[in-house]
Enzyme design. Structure first.
Site, short mmCIF file in Angstrom:
data_model
loop_
_atom_site.label_atom_id
_atom_site.label_comp_id
_atom_site.label_asym_id
_atom_site.label_seq_id
_atom_site.Cartn_x
_atom_site.Cartn_y
_atom_site.Cartn_z
N GLU A 81 0.81 -1.22 0.00
CA GLU A 81 0.00 0.00 0.00
C GLU A 81 0.84 1.27 0.00
O GLU A 81 0.31 2.36 -0.24
CB GLU A 81 -0.95 -0.01 1.20
CG GLU A 81 -2.06 -1.04 1.06
CD GLU A 81 -2.95 -1.14 2.29
OE1 GLU A 81 -2.58 -0.59 3.35
OE2 GLU A 81 -4.02 -1.78 2.19
N GLU A 112 7.44 -21.93 7.93
CA GLU A 112 7.98 -21.02 8.94
C GLU A 112 9.04 -21.67 9.82
O GLU A 112 9.66 -21.01 10.64
CB GLU A 112 6.86 -20.49 9.83
CG GLU A 112 6.20 -21.52 10.72
CD GLU A 112 5.13 -20.91 11.60
OE1 GLU A 112 5.28 -20.99 12.84
OE2 GLU A 112 4.16 -20.36 11.07
#
Length: 271
Positions: A81, A112
């Protein structure tokens, strides 16, 4: 130091399946109200990290976010953004997620758990001492993130983190930790809830502060936003109208001619 995962402790509520929809919503909202207060308690830490990020970007460095699951996705959202909102290059703020881009939409099992992959991912961007890396992990125990920050520390690269458990391995690894203790989740262990909200708030604060420090906001307006749809063209037109006290058609013409609010205003004033 002792370490307790408060994000994994039992919810203050039980028998959720027997609650009415209204009760579920009210109780979740009651818990959500505590998040901004937890963020407020972490403001001194957020200030330090925001200053370090601003300093790195001003000196030509980049900001990297690293996380897994919800935390990784939140970092990618914030990074993605920045270009449309503030008109900065797409490679100024970069979000990385364990498991790669496919993990944005679908969970990648065990991605992960590698302590080496995070640093390897950063190496793909030719990371240097000019950059800063923020690890995001509600639990504070994600190997992908911790391993990356450990390697960054050894390489002289500034590190920060956003986590929701005190004395976590991640907080103890990062040079500039931000710890927002939100407590047990409404659904036990579902850290996409309060912890995710806290992380989003902190990310908003850090990136927005850095962009303002970089001069990407004038007054309170996004003068460098990308004009990527009609809504933003309309918003930009109004901003030019207000700044120059001119009519809509002239403002829109200037905006489309110069491609940004800032350039349109500067061209008019210097013309």
């Amino acid at each position: 130091m002792s370490f307790t995962k408060t994000t994994e402790q039992d919810s203050h509520y039980d028998n959720l399946e027997n609650m009415s929809v209204r009760d579920l919503l009210e109780n979740m909202n009651r818990e959500d109200k505590t998040v901004p207060l937890a963020v407020e308690r972490a403001l001194p830490q957020i200030e330090i990290l925001a200053e370090k990020v601003s300093e790195a970007l001003k000196n030509g460095g980049r900001l990297f976010y690293m996380g897994a699951g919800t935390s990784g996705r939140l970092g990618i959202v914030d990074a993605s953004e920045c270009p449309p909102t503030f008109g900065v290059p797409h490679d100024l703020v970069i979000g990385l997620i364990a498991g790669g881009d496919s993990a944005i939409r679908k969970a990648v099992e065990f991605a992960e758990d590698s302590k080496d992959q995070g640093w390897q991912d950063l190496m793909g961007y030719d990371i240097s001492e000019n950059d800063i890396v923020i690890g995001i992990a509600a639990s504070g125990t994600t190997p992908y993130v911790i391993g990356a920050l450990e390697a960054c520390n050894e390489a002289g690269i500034a590190t920060g983190c956003i986590t929701c458990n005190e004395n976590s391995p991640l907080a103890n690894t990062a040079q500039y930790p931000v710890v927002v203790v939100v407590g047990p989740e409404f659904v036990t262990g579902s850290s996409r809830m309060k912890a995710g909200t806290a992380q989003k708030l902190v990310l908003n604060m850090i990136s927005t502060t850095a962009m303002i420090q970089l001069g990407r906001v004038k007054g309170n307006k996004m003068v460098d936003m990308q004009l990527s749809n009609n809504k933003l063209v309309d918003r930009g037109t109004r901003m030019v109208m207000d700044a120059l006290e001119i009519k809509e058609d002239e403002a829109e013409f200037l905006l489309k001619q110069y491609g940004s609010v800032r350039k349109a205003i500067d061209a008019y004033k210097n013309g």
